[in-house]
Design a protein around this motif. Sequence first.
Motif, PDB file in Angstrom:
ATOM      1  N   ALA A  94      69.417  -9.029 -25.149  1.00 53.22           N
ATOM      2  CA  ALA A  94      69.660  -8.140 -26.161  1.00 53.22           C
ATOM      3  C   ALA A  94      68.216  -7.394 -26.365  1.00 53.22           C
ATOM      4  CB  ALA A  94      70.009  -8.865 -27.544  1.00 53.22           C
ATOM      5  N   LYS A  95      68.159  -5.957 -26.400  1.00 45.15           N
ATOM      6  CA  LYS A  95      66.795  -5.351 -26.778  1.00 45.15           C
ATOM      7  C   LYS A  95      65.737  -5.905 -25.790  1.00 45.15           C
ATOM      8  CE  LYS A  95      68.367  -4.370 -31.594  1.00 45.15           C
ATOM      9  NZ  LYS A  95      68.078  -4.778 -32.984  1.00 45.15           N
TER      10      LYS A  95
ATOM     11  N   GLU B  13      72.291 -14.678 -24.334  1.00 44.22           N
ATOM     12  CA  GLU B  13      72.557 -13.187 -24.103  1.00 44.22           C
ATOM     13  C   GLU B  13      71.147 -12.314 -23.931  1.00 44.22           C
ATOM     14  OE1 GLU B  13      73.861 -11.036 -27.592  1.00 44.22           O
ATOM     15  OE2 GLU B  13      73.034 -12.378 -28.993  1.00 44.22           O
TER      16      GLU B  13
ATOM     17  N   GLY C  90      77.555  -5.309 -33.268  1.00 47.65           N
ATOM     18  CA  GLY C  90      77.761  -6.672 -33.046  1.00 47.65           C
ATOM     19  C   GLY C  90      79.224  -7.339 -33.420  1.00 47.65           C
TER      20      GLY C  90
ATOM     21  N   ASN D 198      78.330  -3.565 -25.193  1.00 46.38           N
ATOM     22  CA  ASN D 198      77.743  -3.595 -26.784  1.00 46.38           C
ATOM     23  C   ASN D 198      76.832  -2.222 -26.856  1.00 46.38           C
ATOM     24  OD1 ASN D 198      75.564  -4.598 -25.293  1.00 46.38           O
ATOM     25  ND2 ASN D 198      75.444  -6.506 -26.796  1.00 46.38           N
ATOM     26  N   TRP D 199      76.230  -1.867 -25.878  1.00 49.34           N
ATOM     27  CA  TRP D 199      75.153  -0.834 -25.894  1.00 49.34           C
ATOM     28  C   TRP D 199      75.939   0.452 -26.583  1.00 49.34           C
ATOM     29  CZ3 TRP D 199      73.572  -0.274 -20.397  1.00 49.34           C
ATOM     30  CH2 TRP D 199      72.916  -1.579 -19.882  1.00 49.34           C
TER      31      TRP D 199
ATOM     32  N   CYS E 125      81.588  -9.481 -28.981  1.00 55.20           N
ATOM     33  CA  CYS E 125      81.711  -8.012 -29.738  1.00 55.20           C
ATOM     34  C   CYS E 125      82.945  -7.729 -30.144  1.00 55.20           C
ATOM     35  CB  CYS E 125      80.869  -7.109 -28.955  1.00 55.20           C
ATOM     36  SG  CYS E 125      79.158  -7.408 -28.711  1.00 55.20           S
TER      37      CYS E 125
END
Length: 398
Positions: A159-160, A157, A217, A208-209, A23
Amino acid sequence: MVQVNDMYYALSSDEEIAENGECGGAVTAVLKFLLEENIVDAVLAVKKGSDLYDAVPTLITDPADIIESAGSLHCGTLNLAKVVGKYLDGAKDIKIAVTTKPCDAMTLRELMKKDKVIQDNVVMVGLNCGGTLPPVRTREMIEKFYEIDPEDVVKEEIAKGNFVIETVDDEEKEISIDVLEEEGYGRRSNCRRCETNIPKMADLALGNWGVIGPLAGKATFIEVFSQKGADILDKAIKAGALTVQDPIPKGIEIRATIDKAMVRLAKKWQGKDFQENGGDLLSIVVRYQNELDKCIKCFGCREACPLCYCTECTLEANGPEWISKGELPPSPMFHLERLVHVIDSCTNCGQCEEVCPGEIPLAKIAHEINSKLQETHGYVRGTDDKKSPLSYFPMPGK
């Protein structure tokens, strides 16, 4: 001038770091800056070992080598506080920057309270964490659910809410963490129960949140939690090591929403793992006696625990028969003795449970007792400099 509680979107001004780092490479850029400016003597981080599932601690003194620690390794389950306390002598003679997941940072805070780590000599570069995965089970999970050879995975990773993997052929697959965990895979059990995702006890917290818009990203969200962190970030920005901009307000909201969702998920797992009737330390230990009877007194839990600090371990001292005698399984007092020593400081890092050859749920037992301590006294370990309620006896009426 950077202030405590300030927030930024940040990325490295170095193109190589921005491209190879996670990121935008802000974490790598901060670490490299600290070394280049001689603010620290070394950086303690993790890097990929033999493969993606093997994260090993590394002490870096050359700024050019920092790039080796770039990227995330969700199978990196070690607690770096152990390295600082035991192998770097509590940073007594060295100034270091340490990349810390929340449990690493909390453990370092506890060691600082006990004067086992020198706070002024440590910079905690905190990393947001939604949990780590056990290496062996993760390889098995990838074969079983993703139908991919684990050796072909080049990146992973979370993610979501999904565990995402990328292969050597640029193929990308993702499966819901919830689905994987209901099948007995996914994150380590202690991570599922963890309510601390943003390391607010560190000097800086990065992740990265909350990064949305054109920089999604491509940049890292940084929040400042100490004056030490503010001074470092201010110098890094002024030196041109980082390019920053104010975060989008909606991104701040999204970050907070994700954190709250992760806390709710942790509470759900605590509800599954802990019995409602709970009880005090002794009753909880008795309830788990069948599990504890698997103990072979290998002392692996003690060796792995980053908070065990006695010069002469009381469990091996010439003490009462119920501790020193070599009979197996050991007396319940053997386990009570160890719990009494660490329970108020235990950060649920899972190191003890991970090395136990009997697969005793040691972290779960300690976490359940610790949660009762928190519930009774309102004390949350590892978050600040407050003393544990077990470290003193309040006078009547106080």
